[in-house]
Design an enzyme around this catalytic site. Structure first.
Site, PDB file in Angstrom:
ATOM      1  N   ASN A 135      30.746  -2.903 -52.737  1.00 16.28           N
ATOM      2  CA  ASN A 135      32.144  -3.289 -52.630  1.00 16.28           C
ATOM      3  C   ASN A 135      32.451  -4.461 -53.555  1.00 16.28           C
ATOM      4  OD1 ASN A 135      34.803  -3.406 -51.635  1.00 16.28           O
ATOM      5  ND2 ASN A 135      34.104  -2.889 -49.571  1.00 16.28           N
TER       6      ASN A 135
ATOM      7  N   HIS B 190      13.708 -21.622 -57.473  1.00 15.00           N
ATOM      8  CA  HIS B 190      13.329 -22.791 -58.266  1.00 15.00           C
ATOM      9  C   HIS B 190      12.162 -23.512 -57.599  1.00 15.00           C
ATOM     10  CE1 HIS B 190      17.011 -22.285 -60.595  1.00 15.00           C
ATOM     11  NE2 HIS B 190      17.578 -21.986 -59.441  1.00 15.00           N
TER      12      HIS B 190
ATOM     13  N   GLY C  43      29.869  -7.671 -45.055  1.00 12.14           N
ATOM     14  CA  GLY C  43      30.511  -8.585 -45.993  1.00 12.14           C
ATOM     15  C   GLY C  43      29.891  -9.974 -45.969  1.00 12.14           C
TER      16      GLY C  43
ATOM     17  N   THR D 225      16.515 -14.455 -44.935  1.00 13.81           N
ATOM     18  CA  THR D 225      15.400 -15.170 -45.542  1.00 13.81           C
ATOM     19  C   THR D 225      14.066 -14.460 -45.331  1.00 13.81           C
ATOM     20  OG1 THR D 225      15.094 -16.512 -43.560  1.00 13.81           O
ATOM     21  CG2 THR D 225      16.558 -17.400 -45.266  1.00 13.81           C
TER      22      THR D 225
ATOM     23  N   ARG E  48      18.263 -12.969 -38.014  1.00 14.16           N
ATOM     24  CA  ARG E  48      17.152 -12.591 -37.138  1.00 14.16           C
ATOM     25  C   ARG E  48      17.386 -11.183 -36.608  1.00 14.16           C
ATOM     26  NH1 ARG E  48      18.681 -13.098 -31.820  1.00 14.16           N
ATOM     27  NH2 ARG E  48      20.599 -14.245 -31.490  1.00 14.16           N
TER      28      ARG E  48
END
Length: 186
Positions: free
Chosen positions: A77, A107, A134, A157, A172
């Site tokens: 989208n 980084h 979204g 993550t 989670r």
């Protein structure tokens, strides 16, 4: 860079690759959303692979393009951002909501190495049939399993297993969406 080793993004070859991608992205984003043949031609030039009947709704932003593979019938989208210093693989029948970010670049934690301009990148994989709501942000090295659903606004993550619902910041896993789990879900 593509092997996951530290790299300097100012390297002339990488700068040329990014320049090429930026020109194609500018063309894509300036093309009428109704001109599907032109969008398809630009995507074919920009991306590593685009599956049959895949749809990308401009605007799209990416760094290199050639490291991105989008499977058949997948839909990206408005406003998708893909920082693709490493491979980004989007399976078949994937739904990507507006404003989703797939970020392979990372980084060093060491400040001196950051000041010297070093970066690394880790691949991202989104399995067949997955849905990213979204505003989802997928961090470097994360895999989203087939048929998984990631709720809007989540910051992913860690890997999300196939067939599971996950959401939040940090994201989670909340529950199993498999047919067996649904049969006992009230």
């Amino acid at each position: 860079m593509l092997r996951g080793e530290p790299y300097l993004p100012g390297d002339p070859e990488l700068a040329d690759d990014r320049r090429r991608a930026r020109l194609l992205v500018e063309r894509l984003n300036a093309t009428s959303s109704l001109d599907l043949p032109a969008i398809g031609r630009i995507l074919d030039d920009l991306l590593g692979a685009v599956g049959l009947a895949a749809q990308v709704t401009p605007p799209l932003w990416c760094d290199y393009g050639f490291t991105i593979r989008i499977g058949a019938r997948s839909f990206l989208n408005f406003g998708t951002v893909i920082l693709d210093g490493a491979a980004v693989s989007i399976g078949d029948d994937v739904k990507v909501g507006p404003g989703v970010q797939l970020l392979t670049a990372t980084h060093p934690l060491d400040a001196a190495a950051r000041r010297d301009g070093w970066e690394t990148a880790e691949p991202i994989s989104v399995g067949d049939g997955a849905w990213l709501g979204g505003g989802v942000i997928v961090c470097p090295g994360v895999s989203i399993g087939a048929d998984a659903v990631v709720g809007a606004g989540s910051v992913v993550t860690r890997d999300v297993p196939a067939g599971h619902l996950a959401y939040g910041n940090p994201c989670r896993v909340v529950r199993d969406l498999s047919p067996a789990a649904r049969s006992i879900d009230p």
